[in-house]
Design an enzyme around this catalytic site. Structure first.
Site, mmCIF file in Angstrom:
data_model
loop_
_atom_site.group_PDB
_atom_site.id
_atom_site.type_symbol
_atom_site.label_atom_id
_atom_site.label_comp_id
_atom_site.label_asym_id
_atom_site.label_seq_id
_atom_site.Cartn_x
_atom_site.Cartn_y
_atom_site.Cartn_z
ATOM 1 N N ARG A 92 4.530 -12.374 4.878
ATOM 2 C CA ARG A 92 5.398 -13.529 5.060
ATOM 3 C C ARG A 92 5.430 -13.943 6.536
ATOM 4 O O ARG A 92 5.273 -13.110 7.437
ATOM 5 C CB ARG A 92 6.818 -13.196 4.591
ATOM 6 C CG ARG A 92 6.987 -13.274 3.092
ATOM 7 C CD ARG A 92 6.669 -14.658 2.569
ATOM 8 N NE ARG A 92 7.734 -15.587 2.853
ATOM 9 C CZ ARG A 92 8.614 -16.034 1.971
ATOM 10 N NH1 ARG A 92 8.547 -15.635 0.714
ATOM 11 N NH2 ARG A 92 9.555 -16.880 2.297
ATOM 12 N N THR A 117 4.124 -2.738 3.490
ATOM 13 C CA THR A 117 3.304 -2.138 2.437
ATOM 14 C C THR A 117 1.904 -2.745 2.460
ATOM 15 O O THR A 117 0.951 -2.121 2.009
ATOM 16 C CB THR A 117 3.938 -2.341 1.042
ATOM 17 O OG1 THR A 117 4.392 -3.697 0.932
ATOM 18 C CG2 THR A 117 5.113 -1.397 0.843
#
Ligand code: 26Q
Length: 808
Positions: free
Chosen positions: A548, A655
């Site tokens: 993001r 992650t």
């Protein structure tokens, strides 16, 4: 029980039969989409058979069950992973081949379920895969958003958001469960009555929203377990209000219906950022209440009315605070509906709910205005106040002082706001962070006061990713190479990937590893050519930052560094470097101005480079449109370098860093989140660490003594690059376009981009040199894959189970 065969011949017959029955078509005339649907529903038939058998067997199981509540499950496409988990890849590939179809061409027809923003939602999806594959009994619970995360288009150098109507052509994987429909109540007011000397509370004049569940099977790998992901859809209970219809108020009747349905209409696109929107609070309560009602109904079916047994048989895990209203909702059900006293209900809740925190960013901590809570959920609000009253009384007792400043910091309601994190920490039996560093920061900073009182409640469990999707499904080439080299024990025990380590010394193996990487780069090149018409050269280094768009993740650091490289090339005719393709993938929240400006800056850099034939030889900047799970599956295997640049102390775990590592990319990163664990695994010679450590960042913040302008003044290269942002070199058509970025960096720079720039730039020089030493680089890449086993979410889930859940 009727069973159907799923051998190759039966699969072929099933597909042809479905095309005939659903579409009235032969294989030759069917569209790709119809073929997808026929294949997927054949796979679904096979899953249904397992699911029924599993549920049958589960009926006799009196063990503990996990409910994993999350406002996001970013599953991505299911077809391939379902086939993989049923160990039927060979069968389906062969069956389709004999029908003249390539499975690879069918997969992209599946609509992408984008029911999440980023890390938190994707983690929930990885957890579901691991829970089923480890045969642990778990139900995931969430909202069935009609519109998932927006699709990103890049138009005129900017992000444009397009609605994601993923359900338009139906969803093969879901099954409605109307028999479990329940009511959720909003608004109204609380009234009381007396029953055997006790005051009882109930809600009056409330609005009802119906919650209708849709279940998606979650197939475990090579086992009989098929768990369930339950998604709740909101619906008005009045199909049509005839009273208002006949009185002519048709519009009013329709409005009410729409108002109820709007709760599950759309996923909020904010990631790591809190916004106190009433509809969002409604969403949280809606799916939490429906889930708890269902969990209690199932508990009673299994064990009858003895609710004292609840903590022994049920665990409610809340993925961040978003489902935190599970706490007062469970209190409400136990007290108001089951007639329990407060103390007894509280004792049960305190042993049933566990909480994971996913963010230390203060602006992401969930808080709701008390007035909003009171208006929307009056009974829940009363319970929150009582929880708060008791908490503060206990604290005043402990501190021997009712005005100790710690009390206001720990209170559930304070300064007219409800603090969800305080509620969750106080009332859960377990609180965990998602990496070792994050866990430490929670204990030392975020929840320090709570930690001092109840240290044993706290733990840190490092995140993971499912190696089935992120290695076996996404990277078939590497999967085969690994299995040919070390056997397949790693598939069930991913830590066995370390058996690959010695192969880094084998020149022949290195060559094959390089060939796999190269073919994945070619695959990505074809992918982006087809989607965006962009040419990338697979013989350049692929340097990737995909996540993001957020200031703390510092895409700006990467962007500014590319500008510095550009200037080196333009200034010195003899300058040479390893040619690189910089790949960005990132969505910005639609209302996040700075994030959107950063996208514009990256696109402008790309254009600036394209204007110079000399720079173009060494640099290429591409922005992958609409970064999502499916494009990540193509991108991760193609990466050489993984950019993990967050300001130390800000990224709870990350992650994506693990996905890159598993696929043989080398990390350049700060000592933040799970980068620290990656460093521990591969050792300092196989990772590029740069920048301030988190304690240095904290000291600098607390001293307030950071002046980015001094760095600007002393670093010539940096100064030139920054000036180019506003002098028309970067954006000749509109020199002022990016001035806010410039000013922010020079006069504020809250995430220390300039401070860490020198160290980043030096690390990048080493990357450049090492990449040209093929043997050295390949050894590093192989080491990364070999040491990535502990980042399988199977390990993470085992740890949750040992430390928190204690299932079976
Ligand atoms: C809260 C209240 C109201 C509105 C929005 C929110 C909200 C929504 C999404 C708050 C936070 C999020 C998302 C957080 C998130 O994705 N965190 C990431 O979690 C990953 C999994 O643990 C970590 O790896 C990442 O480091 C972390 O940023």
């Amino acid at each position: 029980m009727p069973t159907t065969q799923f051998d190759k011949e039966s699969i072929k017959q099933a597909i042809i039969g479905k095309l005939q029955r659903y579409n009235g078509k032969t294989l030759e005339d069917a569209t790709q989409q119809q073929i997808y649907y026929a294949v997927a529903s054949t796979v679904r038939d096979q899953i249904m058979q397992k699911w029924v058998a599993y549920k049958e067997q589960e009926k006799h199981d009196d063990g503990k069950k996990l409910y994993y509540l999350s406002v996001e499950f970013l599953t991505g496409r299911s077809l391939y992973c379902n086939i993989l988990n049923m160990c039927s890849v060979g069968n389906y590939k062969q069956a389709l081949k004999e029908l003249g179809i390539d499975l690879k061409d069918v997969l992209p027809e599946e609509p992408e379920p984008g029911l999440g923003n980023g890390g938190l939602g994707r983690l929930a999806a990885c957890f579901m895969d691991s829970l089923a594959s480890l045969s642990l009994p778990a139900t995931g619970c969430t909202i069935r958003y009609e519109y998932g995360l927006f699709r990103q288009k890049l138009i005129d150098g900017q992000q444009v958001e397009v609605p994601d109507n993923w359900l338009d052509n139906g969803n093969v994987w879901e099954v409605p469960a109307p028999e479990d429909t329940c009511e959720v109540h909003f608004g109204g007011h609380v009234e009381t009555y007396e029953d055997a000397g006790r005051i009882m509370y109930y809600l009056k004049d409330y609005q009802t929203v119906e919650a209708v569940p849709y279940d998606v099977p979650v197939v475990g790998y090579d086992c009989s377990t098929v768990n369930t992901l339950r998604m709740w859809r909101a619906r008005s209970p009045k199909s049509l209000d005839f009273a208002s219809f006949s009185s002519g108020d048709y519009i009013k009747a329709m409005k009410e219906q729409e108002l109820a349905a709007v709760i599950s209409k759309v996923l909020y696109p904010e990631d790591n950022h809190y916004e106190g929107k009433e509809l969002r609070l409604k969403q949280h309560y809606f799916f939490t209440s429906a889930t708890l009602q269902y969990a209690l109904k199932d508990f009673k079916r299994r064990f009858g009315g003895n609710l004292k047994l609840l903590p022994e048989k049920v665990t409610i895990h809340i993925n961040d605070t978003h489902p935190g209203l599970a706490i007062p909702e469970l209190m409400r059900i136990l007290i108001d509906e089951e007639g329990m006293g407060w103390e007894e209900a509280e004792a049960i809740v305190r042993k049933t709910v566990a909480y994971t925190n996913h963010t230390i960013m203060p602006e992401a901590l969930e808080r709701w205005p008390e007035r909003m809570m009171q208006k929307l959920l009056p009974r829940i609000y009363m319970i929150l106040q009582e929880i708060n009253r008791r908490l503060c009384a206990r604290l005043a007792d402990i501190y021997h002082n009712g005005t100790d400043p710690r009390i206001a910091r720990m209170a559930v309601t304070a300064y007219d706001m409800v603090h969800m994190a305080n509620l969750c920490v106080d009332m859960s039996y377990s609180v965990n962070g998602v990496s070792q560093l994050h866990g430490k920061i929670l204990q030392e900073v975020t929840f320090r006061d709570f930690y001092e009182l109840q240290p044993r409640k706290f733990s840190a469990i490092t995140n993971g990713i499912t190696h089935r999707r992120w290695l076996m499904a996404a990277n078939g080439g590497l999967t085969s190479l690994i299995t040919e080299t070390i056997g397949d024990s790693w598939v069930k025990q991913p830590e066995q990937l370390s058996l690959l380590l010695p192969a880094r010394d084998d020149a022949a193996f290195r060559e094959r590893f390089e060939a796999v990487k190269h073919s994945n780069k070619v695959r990505f090149a074809n992918f982006i050519k087809a989607r965006q018409g962009i040419d990338v050269d697979p013989d350049t280094m692929f340097d990737v930052q995909a996540k993001r768009l957020h200031e703390y993740k510092r895409q700006l650091l990467n962007a500014v560094h590319i500008m510095v490289l550009y200037n080196r090339i333009m200034d010195d005719p003899n300058f040479e470097m390893q040619p690189r393709t910089f790949i960005f993938g990132a969505k910005a929240s639609p209302a996040y101005y700075m994030a959107k400006q950063i996208i514009r800056m990256i696109l402008s850099i790309s254009k600036m480079i394209d204007r110079s034939p000399r720079a173009k030889k060494m640099l290429n900047v591409v922005f992958l449109e609409n970064y999502d799970v499916s494009s990540a599956e193509v991108l991760m295997p193609a990466a050489d370098l993984s950019e993990q640049l967050s300001t130390a102390g800000r990224e709870a775990s990350g992650t994506g860093n693990m996905k890159f590592m598993m696929n043989g990319a080398v990390t350049i990163g700060t000592m933040d989140g799970a980068n620290v664990e990656i460093y521990d695994q591969v050792g300092q010679e196989n990772i590029y660490i740069f920048g301030m450590r988190s304690n240095t960042v904290r000291d600098l913040e607390q001293s307030g003594g950071y002046a980015p302008i001094h760095i600007y003044e002393t670093n010539t290269e940096l100064r030139r690059a920054l000036t180019a942002i506003i002098d028309g070199s970067l954006t000749p058509q509109n020199p002022a376009m990016l001035q806010d970025i410039y000013h922010n960096l020079l006069f504020s720079d809250p995430y220390f981009v300039l401070k860490d720039f020198g160290s980043y730039s030096m690390a990048q020089r080493r990357v450049n040199d090492d990449y040209q030493n093929r043997e050295k680089w390949l050894r590093m890449a192989i080491t990364n894959t070999a040491m990535s086993g502990i980042f399988s979410s199977d390990r993470t889930i085992r740890e949750y189970n040992e430390k928190i859940w204690h299932l079976r």
